[in-house]
Design an enzyme around this catalytic site. Sequence first.
Site, PDB file in Angstrom:
ATOM      1  N   ASP A   1     -23.222 -40.397 -21.222  1.00 48.39           N
ATOM      2  CA  ASP A   1     -22.029 -40.641 -21.911  1.00 48.39           C
ATOM      3  C   ASP A   1     -21.357 -39.208 -22.418  1.00 48.39           C
ATOM      4  O   ASP A   1     -21.436 -38.234 -21.577  1.00 48.39           O
ATOM      5  CB  ASP A   1     -22.281 -41.777 -22.911  1.00 48.39           C
ATOM      6  CG  ASP A   1     -21.028 -42.537 -23.274  1.00 48.39           C
ATOM      7  OD1 ASP A   1     -20.156 -42.829 -22.416  1.00 48.39           O
ATOM      8  OD2 ASP A   1     -20.600 -42.611 -24.661  1.00 48.39           O
TER       9      ASP A   1
ATOM     10  N   ASP B   1     -25.890 -41.160 -16.557  1.00 41.15           N
ATOM     11  CA  ASP B   1     -25.342 -40.124 -17.481  1.00 41.15           C
ATOM     12  C   ASP B   1     -25.723 -40.359 -18.638  1.00 41.15           C
ATOM     13  O   ASP B   1     -26.317 -41.118 -18.923  1.00 41.15           O
ATOM     14  CB  ASP B   1     -23.728 -40.021 -17.068  1.00 41.15           C
ATOM     15  CG  ASP B   1     -23.153 -41.201 -17.549  1.00 41.15           C
ATOM     16  OD1 ASP B   1     -22.857 -41.703 -18.683  1.00 41.15           O
ATOM     17  OD2 ASP B   1     -23.052 -42.250 -16.750  1.00 41.15           O
TER      18      ASP B   1
END
Length: 253
Positions: A213, A211
């Site tokens: 963040d 991802d």
Amino acid sequence: MGVKIGIIGGSGLDNPDILTEARDVQAGTRWGEPSSALREGRIGGVSVALLARHGRGHTIAPSRVNYRANIQALVDSGCTHILATTAAGSLREEIRRGDLVIPDQFIDFTRQRKMTFHEHFTASVPVHTPMADPFDQNLRAVLIAGCEKRGFPHHVRGTVITIEGPRFSTRAESRMFRQWGADIINMSVATEAILANEAAVPYAVVGMSTDYDSWKEDEAPVSWEEVSRVFSSNAAKVTTLLVDVVPEIAARS
């Protein structure tokens, strides 16, 4: 003493089925119980002990992991090297989802963990462990070579920042971590690296970016569902890498 590789499985690899002659071994320590029994067996003829960082059912929150017991259990079982896996958030545009990262530095942003074996000094002799280069260069080289051999998208260095968790970062924190020079973020690696260095056991980690963040405002912020989805869809890369590098580590030792 022969080579024995400890493998700490993180999010998405709590219980990998990669061993032959597998058996479970209960392993209490002077620091208490580790997160799971050790699953001992072999990879390519090399002795290996697997430990699930968060328990095999992923039931232990990051700050409640008994990191001292985990490292001690691997040391007590005779492990001469430790490899760890982890899901990680990317703090850099160029570190894409599914990319592997072999960190060479960490920033410890935790606040409440037991992270030393040296709570008391004996005979007035303090113990201050050097930590300038916390990840073993030889293990890192083997992991990098394994990624190159398989053609896995990877990054040969990076700074991982370890936060307390279990919550994810605010956007302001995520932007700050980028300004500090961190490249990926997770909730475990710095603590393990500190303890492994104190125990004088070579330690390295392979992180998978899952991802971005919370800093990347053109995307939805990180969620556990997204972390799990990306890691699950790419977990075969990490298990393949581990199976490849274990015999290589033994051959170089």
